[in-house]
Design a protein around this motif. Structure first.
Motif, PDB file in Angstrom:
ATOM      1  N   ARG A  12      48.285  67.315  45.908  1.00  8.92           N
ATOM      2  CA  ARG A  12      48.103  66.035  45.887  1.00  8.92           C
ATOM      3  C   ARG A  12      49.161  65.265  46.869  1.00  8.92           C
ATOM      4  NH1 ARG A  12      47.565  64.121  39.502  1.00  8.92           N
ATOM      5  NH2 ARG A  12      45.608  65.285  39.269  1.00  8.92           N
ATOM      6  N   LEU A  15      47.967  65.893  50.528  1.00 13.82           N
ATOM      7  CA  LEU A  15      46.950  65.045  50.567  1.00 13.82           C
ATOM      8  C   LEU A  15      47.217  63.590  50.901  1.00 13.82           C
ATOM      9  CD1 LEU A  15      43.922  66.143  48.372  1.00 13.82           C
ATOM     10  CD2 LEU A  15      44.312  66.523  50.701  1.00 13.82           C
ATOM     11  N   ILE A  16      48.197  63.338  50.354  1.00 13.87           N
ATOM     12  CA  ILE A  16      48.887  61.948  50.236  1.00 13.87           C
ATOM     13  C   ILE A  16      49.595  61.671  51.673  1.00 13.87           C
ATOM     14  CG2 ILE A  16      50.429  60.342  49.631  1.00 13.87           C
ATOM     15  CD1 ILE A  16      50.028  61.211  46.783  1.00 13.87           C
ATOM     16  N   ALA A  19      46.949  61.494  54.380  1.00 10.11           N
ATOM     17  CA  ALA A  19      46.101  60.198  54.348  1.00 10.11           C
ATOM     18  C   ALA A  19      47.024  59.182  54.816  1.00 10.11           C
ATOM     19  CB  ALA A  19      45.755  59.771  52.797  1.00 10.11           C
ATOM     20  N   MET A  22      46.942  59.529  58.721  1.00 11.59           N
ATOM     21  CA  MET A  22      45.654  59.167  59.376  1.00 11.59           C
ATOM     22  C   MET A  22      45.452  57.525  59.271  1.00 11.59           C
ATOM     23  SD  MET A  22      43.057  62.018  57.868  1.00 11.59           S
ATOM     24  CE  MET A  22      41.730  61.496  58.640  1.00 11.59           C
ATOM     25  N   LEU A  23      45.757  56.970  57.991  1.00  5.95           N
ATOM     26  CA  LEU A  23      45.887  55.551  58.224  1.00  5.95           C
ATOM     27  C   LEU A  23      46.844  54.835  59.156  1.00  5.95           C
ATOM     28  CD1 LEU A  23      45.000  53.129  56.511  1.00  5.95           C
ATOM     29  CD2 LEU A  23      46.725  53.324  54.996  1.00  5.95           C
ATOM     30  N   ALA A  74      38.605  62.463  61.606  1.00  9.06           N
ATOM     31  CA  ALA A  74      39.119  62.415  60.199  1.00  9.06           C
ATOM     32  C   ALA A  74      38.380  63.278  59.204  1.00  9.06           C
ATOM     33  CB  ALA A  74      38.751  61.078  59.660  1.00  9.06           C
ATOM     34  N   GLY A  78      40.567  66.296  57.961  1.00  7.86           N
ATOM     35  CA  GLY A  78      40.692  66.154  56.710  1.00  7.86           C
ATOM     36  C   GLY A  78      40.397  67.369  55.984  1.00  7.86           C
ATOM     37  N   SER A  82      42.862  69.510  54.233  1.00  9.02           N
ATOM     38  CA  SER A  82      42.769  69.908  52.840  1.00  9.02           C
ATOM     39  C   SER A  82      42.628  71.524  52.507  1.00  9.02           C
ATOM     40  CB  SER A  82      41.594  69.343  52.352  1.00  9.02           C
ATOM     41  OG  SER A  82      41.767  67.707  52.543  1.00  9.02           O
TER      42      SER A  82
END
Length: 380
Positions: A12, A15-16, A19, A22-23, A74, A78, A82
Motif C-alpha cells: 500500500r 502504491l500511494i 499514485a 502520477m497525480l 498510467a 501502474g 504495482s
C-alpha cells in the motif's frame, strides 16, 4: 478487526507513492503543458501564417493526444510499478516469514534449526543475532539437562545407602549399633555438603555472592592454610606438605576468606589423591600478578580429562571420589571465585607425574608484604 500484515502495508505504501507521483505529473502537465505549447507556436509564426488562427484547434488536438498518452502511460506504468512493488514486498516478507517459522520452532523446543543468510544486509544481521541467541539458549538448555542428570546421579547414591540402612533397621536385618549410625550421619553430611555447594555455585554464577577484595598478605594466608592441614597429619605421614613462599611478597588484591576457601579445596584435593610423596604450595610475583601453585605427586590426570577438570560434577574416577566424599563441584567453585577476582586458574597434569594447579591474583599496589623469615622449601 485484524491488523493488516507487513506485506499489505509495504504494498500500500508503494502504491500511494506511485499514485502521488502520477497525480503530480498529471496535474502539472495539464496546467502548464498547453501554455508552453502556445508560447512555442507564437515563436514559430512566419510570414502570412498566424498561429492564432488555429491555436484553439491545435491546443485541443494536443490535449487530446497528451491525455491519451498519459492514460496509456498510467496504465502501463501502474501495472509495471504495482507488479514490481508486489515482487519487492514479497522478497522482504519471505525472510521475515521464515524467521517467524524458525523462532516458532525454537519456542517449541527445536533449537537445532538456523536461519540462512539473506540478500538484504539488515535481515542477515538479524538472522545472525537470532542464530546466536538460539545457540546460547541451546547451550543453557544443555547445561540445565546435564545439571539435572548429574545432580540426580549424585543424590541417588547417598539416598540409596540411607534407604537401605533404614529399611534394614526397620525389618531387623541390620542391628542399630553406633557404626550404622556413623554411616548414616556420614551420608547425611554428604547430602548437606552437596546442597551447600550447589547453593554456593548457583549464587556465584548468578552474581548473588559478592566478593570484597582488599590488600591481603598472601604469604600469611598460605602459611595459615598449610599449618591447618599439617596439624591434622601424623609426623610420619606418607605425604608431606611443603611451603615455598619468598620472604617479600607483594600484597594481593583479594578477598581473604574466598581465597582461603580456594586453597582449602585445592589442598584437600591434592592430599586426597596423593598416596605418598609431597604436596608443595608455592607463590611468586610476576609482572602485575601473583601466582599460587599447588603441586602433588599423585597419579596425575589423563590428557583427555584435563580440559574437563573444572566442569561441575566431573570426576576422573567416580567410584574413588564418591568414597572419599567429594561432591564434584569444588573445582567449579574455585574457578568461579578466581574469575571474580579477575584472575585465572589452570591445571597441568600427566599420568604418573602428579598434577599442578595454579591461579593468579592481581597485586594490590606497590606496597610489599611485611618481611618475615624465609620459608624456602619448608617441610611442615
Amino acid at each position: 478487526m485484524s491488523k493488516p500484515s507487513l506485506r499489505s502495508r509495504l504494498f500500500r505504501a508503494q502504491l500511494i507513492v506511485l499514485a502521488i507521483g502520477m497525480l503530480t505529473l498529471t496535474t502539472v502537465g495539464w496546467l502548464y503543458t498547453p501554455r508552453i505549447f502556445v508560447l512555442r507556436l507564437r515563436r514559430v509564426e512566419m510570414g502570412s501564417f498566424r498561429a492564432a488562427q488555429i491555436q484553439g484547434q491545435l491546443v485541443d488536438v494536443f490535449q487530446f493526444a497528451w491525455g491519451r498518452g498519459m492514460l496509456w502511460a498510467a496504465l502501463v506504468g501502474g501495472i509495471s510499478a504495482s507488479s514490481l512493488s508486489y515482487w519487492m514486498s514479497k522478497r522482504i516478507i519471505e525472510p521475515l516469514l521464515e524467521m517467524e517459522e524458525i523462532t516458532g520452532a525454537f519456542a517449541a523446543g527445536d533449537l537445532d534449526r538456523r536461519l540462512p543468510e539473506y540478500e538484504i544486509l539488515e535481515l542477515t544481521r538479524l538472522a545472525h543475532s537470532v542464530n546466536h541467541m538460539a545457540a546460547d539458549i541451546q547451550s543453557v538448555e544443555q547445561r540445565r539437562r546435564d545439571l539435572v542428570s548429574d545432580l540426580s546421579h549424585e543424590l541417588r547414591t547417598p539416598l540409596t545407602i540411607l534407604k537401605g540402612y533404614l529399611e534394614g533397621m526397620a525389618d531387623g536385618t541390620i542391628a542399630p549399633d553406633p557404626v550404622v549410625y556413623e554411616r548414616l550421619a556420614r551420608e547425611t553430611q554428604r547430602l548437606q555438603r552437596l546442597v551447600n555447594d550447589l547453593q554456593e555455585l548457583s549464587q556465584l554464577e548468578s552474581g548473588y555472592l559478592p566478593i570484597h577484595p582488599q590488600p591481603t598478605d598472601l604469604r600469611e594466608l598460605l602459611n595459615y592454610v598449610v599449618r591447618r592441614f599439617a596439624d591434622q597429619q601424623l609426623p610420619d605421614a606418607p605425604v608431606q606438605i611443603q611451603l615455598d613462599v619468598p620472604p617479600k611478597l607483594p600484597l594481593a588484591q583479594a578477598d581473604a576468606e574466598r581465597i582461603e576457601q580456594v586453597m582449602v579445596n585445592l589442598l584437600s584435593n591434592a592430599l586426597r589423591h596423593t598416596q605418598e610423596g609431597t604436596v608443595r604450595v608455592s607463590a611468586k610475583s610476576e609482572a602485575k600478578q601473583l601466582w599460587v601453585e599447588i603441586a602433588d605427586t599423585g597419579p596425575g590426570i589423563a590428557p583427555e580429562d584435563v580440559p574437563h577438570v573444572f566442569d561441575r560434577f566431573w570426576r576422573a574416577d567416580r567410584s574413588r571420589d564418591r568414597v572419599s566424599g567429594g561432591t564434584g563441584i569444588g573445582l567449579t567453585i574455585c574457578r568461579r571465585l578466581i574469575e571474580l577476582h579477575g584472575g585465572h586458574i589452570e591445571v597441568e597434569s600427566a599420568i604418573g607425574q602428579g598434577s599442578i594447579f595454579r591461579f593468579n591474583l592481581p597485586i594490590a599496589s606497590a606496597i610489599a608484604a611485611p618481611t618475615a623469615p624465609p620459608l624456602h622449601e619448608e617441610t611442615v
